[in-house]
Design an enzyme around this catalytic site. Structure first.
Site, PDB file in Angstrom:
ATOM      1  CD  GLU A   4       0.029  -1.395   3.076  1.00  0.00           C
ATOM      2  OE1 GLU A   4       0.211  -1.529   4.300  1.00  0.00           O
ATOM      3  OE2 GLU A   4       0.119  -2.338   2.263  1.00  0.00           O
ATOM      4  CB  CYS A  10      15.173  -8.076   0.638  1.00  0.00           C
ATOM      5  SG  CYS A  10      15.128  -8.832  -0.998  1.00  0.00           S
TER       6      CYS A  10
END
Length: 304
Positions: free
Chosen positions: A15, A120
């Site tokens: 989101e 990541c």
């Protein structure tokens, strides 16, 4: 890969950053993918709960932080679904004294500060063995030269995702300032024309020890944490005790040392003189330990 194997697909973007997915869907439609094969739903936790519990959804795949990933894995598994979740990371690079200095420093700068550290597979911990500690001034000088600004201006360091993420970065930098040695402080940089931007400049924290917040937590920003060790084995032990195991790298000219590292390090993706060892899709992509839960890889034959 999912639709190639005959599935329909329901995609919930973050989101916080949904824009790229909207562009991707437009491209899929242009390429001729029929309506209903790939579908997008927006939302937060209620949407996630719906995906994890809906009877027509057979498997769930997730990439993101541990808080969400562990919840999704447990929720989807409780409803009988296969689940794979790629989660947090604290990727270490082990630097041996025989490494090619200039190439190594350039690789570390790119891997730590590229994408503003918001990926990541960023190298967030540099483990310096022995005399490589003498390279620290050069690392700092290179980091100081990185530009800060909007991505549209091709800056090296772009905005942090949200105010909350800025606050997390600042808190962990403050921990490094208090308990270690803050060599380069990127907090609250001045960026011309953008006084309210979510800015964190390149930051380097030296003399970090296991147990410090700035070591134990994922910073997810342009922050390099330096751990000093006296030997290869000590460095390997530092990496292996860490809770995460997404990726790691070693910089050395010694083939024996590289092979020993490759064999004994506890991380899912391993680079030899390569800081971000993400494979092409025909090979398996996965972390281990707390970086991934699930038995199916994201790439490779196992994923298919």
């Amino acid at each position: 890969m999912s639709i190639t194997c005959g599935n329909t697909y329901l995609l919930k973007p973050s989101e916080k950053v949904p824009g790229t997915v909207e562009i991707l869907i437009d491209l899929l439609k242009e390429s001729g993918v029929p309506d209903g094969v790939v579908n997008v739903v927006h939302g937060s936790k209620p949407t996630v709960d719906g995906i994890c519990s809906h009877k027509d959804i057979k498997a769930v795949s997730f990439v993101g932080a541990n808080t969400a990933g562990e919840y999704i894995y447990a929720k989807a598994s409780a409803h009988g679904k296969r689940a794979q979740v790629n989660m947090g990371a604290k990727n270490h690079a082990l630097v041996m004294p025989d490494a090619e200095k200039d190439d190594t420093i350039n690789a570390l700068i790119g891997a730590t500060f590229g994408s503003t550290g918001q990926r990541c597979m960023a190298t967030s911990v540099v483990v310096l063995v022995g005399d490589t500690k003498e390279w620290i001034p050069e690392i700092v000088e290179k980091a100081k030269k990185l530009t800060i600004g909007p991505g549209a201006e091709n800056a090296d360091i772009c905005p942090i995702n949200s105010k909350a993420d800025v606050e997390r970065c600042e808190r962990l930098i403050a921990d490094g300032e208090k308990n270690a040695t803050l060599l380069l402080d990127g907090r609250k940089p001045h960026v011309e024309g953008y006084p309210k931007g979510n800015w964190i400049g390149p930051t380097i924290i030296d003399n970090v020890k296991i147990g410090m917040d700035c070591y134990e937590e994922e910073i997810f920003g342009p922050v390099m944490v330096i751990v000093r060790v006296n030997s290869f084995q000590e460095g390997l032990d530092v990496i292996n005790q860490n809770r995460w195991g997404n990726g790691t790298g070693i910089f050395t000219k010694n083939g024996h040392v590289a092979r020993k590292f490759q064999t004994e390090v506890a991380a899912g993706q391993i680079g030899i003189n390569l800081p971000i060892p993400v494979p092409l899709p025909m090979f398996s992509f996965t972390g281990n330990k707390d970086s991934m839960w699930g038995t199916a890889n994201f790439y490779g034959k196992g994923a298919v």
